[in-house]
Design a protein around this motif. Structure first.
Motif, PDB file in Angstrom:
ATOM      1  N   TRP A 117       0.819  -1.214   0.000  1.00 36.25           N
ATOM      2  CA  TRP A 117       0.000   0.000   0.000  1.00 36.25           C
ATOM      3  C   TRP A 117       0.850   1.259   0.000  1.00 36.25           C
ATOM      4  O   TRP A 117       0.403   2.304  -0.476  1.00 36.25           O
ATOM      5  CB  TRP A 117      -0.945  -0.021   1.200  1.00 36.25           C
ATOM      6  N   ARG A 118       2.061   1.164   0.486  1.00 39.29           N
ATOM      7  CA  ARG A 118       2.955   2.323   0.462  1.00 39.29           C
ATOM      8  C   ARG A 118       3.291   2.702  -0.993  1.00 39.29           C
ATOM      9  O   ARG A 118       3.245   3.876  -1.360  1.00 39.29           O
ATOM     10  CB  ARG A 118       4.226   2.011   1.249  1.00 39.29           C
ATOM     11  N   THR A 119       3.600   1.695  -1.799  1.00 38.52           N
ATOM     12  CA  THR A 119       3.906   1.943  -3.209  1.00 38.52           C
ATOM     13  C   THR A 119       2.658   2.372  -3.958  1.00 38.52           C
ATOM     14  O   THR A 119       2.712   3.254  -4.830  1.00 38.52           O
ATOM     15  CB  THR A 119       4.496   0.681  -3.857  1.00 38.52           C
ATOM     16  N   LEU A 120       1.526   1.758  -3.647  1.00 35.74           N
ATOM     17  CA  LEU A 120       0.273   2.135  -4.290  1.00 35.74           C
ATOM     18  C   LEU A 120      -0.083   3.601  -4.005  1.00 35.74           C
ATOM     19  O   LEU A 120      -0.501   4.335  -4.901  1.00 35.74           O
ATOM     20  CB  LEU A 120      -0.857   1.224  -3.821  1.00 35.74           C
ATOM     21  N   ALA A 121       0.097   4.015  -2.736  1.00 37.31           N
ATOM     22  CA  ALA A 121      -0.202   5.400  -2.368  1.00 37.31           C
ATOM     23  C   ALA A 121       0.753   6.358  -3.072  1.00 37.31           C
ATOM     24  O   ALA A 121       0.331   7.400  -3.608  1.00 37.31           O
ATOM     25  CB  ALA A 121      -0.110   5.573  -0.855  1.00 37.31           C
ATOM     26  N   TYR A 122       2.027   6.006  -3.086  1.00 40.00           N
ATOM     27  CA  TYR A 122       3.025   6.842  -3.768  1.00 40.00           C
ATOM     28  C   TYR A 122       2.685   6.962  -5.247  1.00 40.00           C
ATOM     29  O   TYR A 122       2.686   8.065  -5.811  1.00 40.00           O
ATOM     30  CB  TYR A 122       4.412   6.215  -3.588  1.00 40.00           C
ATOM     31  N   GLY A 123       2.377   5.837  -5.879  1.00 41.94           N
ATOM     32  CA  GLY A 123       2.037   5.844  -7.297  1.00 41.94           C
ATOM     33  C   GLY A 123       0.755   6.605  -7.578  1.00 41.94           C
ATOM     34  O   GLY A 123       0.653   7.315  -8.578  1.00 41.94           O
ATOM     35  N   GLY A 124      -0.228   6.465  -6.694  1.00 38.93           N
ATOM     36  CA  GLY A 124      -1.485   7.180  -6.880  1.00 38.93           C
ATOM     37  C   GLY A 124      -1.302   8.685  -6.826  1.00 38.93           C
ATOM     38  O   GLY A 124      -1.869   9.426  -7.636  1.00 38.93           O
TER      39      GLY A 124
END
Length: 252
Positions: A226-233
């Protein structure tokens, strides 16, 4: 939008450059498997696990630059010959056009990665023989792959913004490579001098992706990150907004 998207997908599917790129990476994957199969390399005790590790690191860290290459196939001729004005004059809204370019690039970039990954899994399994040490990496890789998609799409939108700024495509490619693969090392070297460089290194896209690679290799990724998903979002929203803003005012 559906008709314009369909036309862009069809046009991209016919590009020889894209098919040659796909064929090159399939050959590269096969060549790597053959080397691990027939050449004894002293430090390597588990060729199948090694091939999986190379695949994971290769796809996750090379994808940002490969996506730039795919975007160049999608938009390169339009920018070079300045034909986007014709499309706009034909009644295609600017926002619809930019969204289509992002979706087309993302689709064919992900398709390339999916085909190469599937081929690599099949060929290495047949040539090297699958084992538990290598198979345990696959689920982590799939989670990391999905977790990276928003980040990759954000980079596509960012590339579009930069492409509208720099008209020299060769220079743009060189600058993109430097920004992706050299700049993080510069930030890392300068990190002791200032916390600013430490922050720039920590939040650089390649650092985020390299963190995913490490998590997969050490078997620490059991779900979507979720950390990468949030960063990417966040990157996707900011980059796409910037692309829309530039595209609204740009004269082609």
């Amino acid at each position: 939008m559906r008709k314009y998207l369909k036309a862009e997908l069809y046009r991209m599917a016919l590009r020889i450059t894209y098919r040659n790129t796909l064929f090159f990476f399939l050959l590269l994957s096969l060549a790597g498997s053959l080397v691990l199969k027939f050449v004894e390399i002293a430090p390597i005790t588990n060729p199948y696990e090694t091939s999986m590790t190379i695949m994971i690191s290769g796809i996750l860290t090379s994808a940002p630059f490969l996506l730039y290459g795919v975007l160049d196939m999608v938009m390169g001729e339009d920018l070079k010959h300045k034909t986007l004005n014709n499309t706009i004059a034909g009644g295609v809204p600017r926002l619809r056009m930019i969204t289509t370019k992002i979706l087309t690039t993302a689709f064919f970039g992900l398709l390339l990665a999916a085909v190469v990954t599937s081929f690599h899994l099949l060929s290495t399994g047949l040539l090297l023989g699958a084992n538990a040490d290598g198979l345990r990496l696959i689920s982590g890789f799939l989670y990391s792959f999905v977790s990276s998609i928003p980040l990759w799409c954000g980079l596509i939108a960012l590339y579009i913004v930069i492409a509208f700024t720099f008209t020299n495509q060769v220079m743009l490619g060189i600058l993109t490579f430097i920004a992706l693969y050299i700049l993080p090392s510069v930030f890392l070297l300068l990190r002791p001098l200032s916390s600013v460089f430490a922050t720039l290194h920590q939040y650089h896209p390649m650092t985020v992706l390299q963190r995913l690679v490490s998590m997969v290799e050490f078997n620490q990724l059991y779900a979507l990150d979720w950390r990468t998903l949030a960063y990417g979002g966040i990157m996707l929203v900011i980059s796409t907004g910037a692309a829309y803003a530039v595209f609204r005012k740009k004269d082609f």
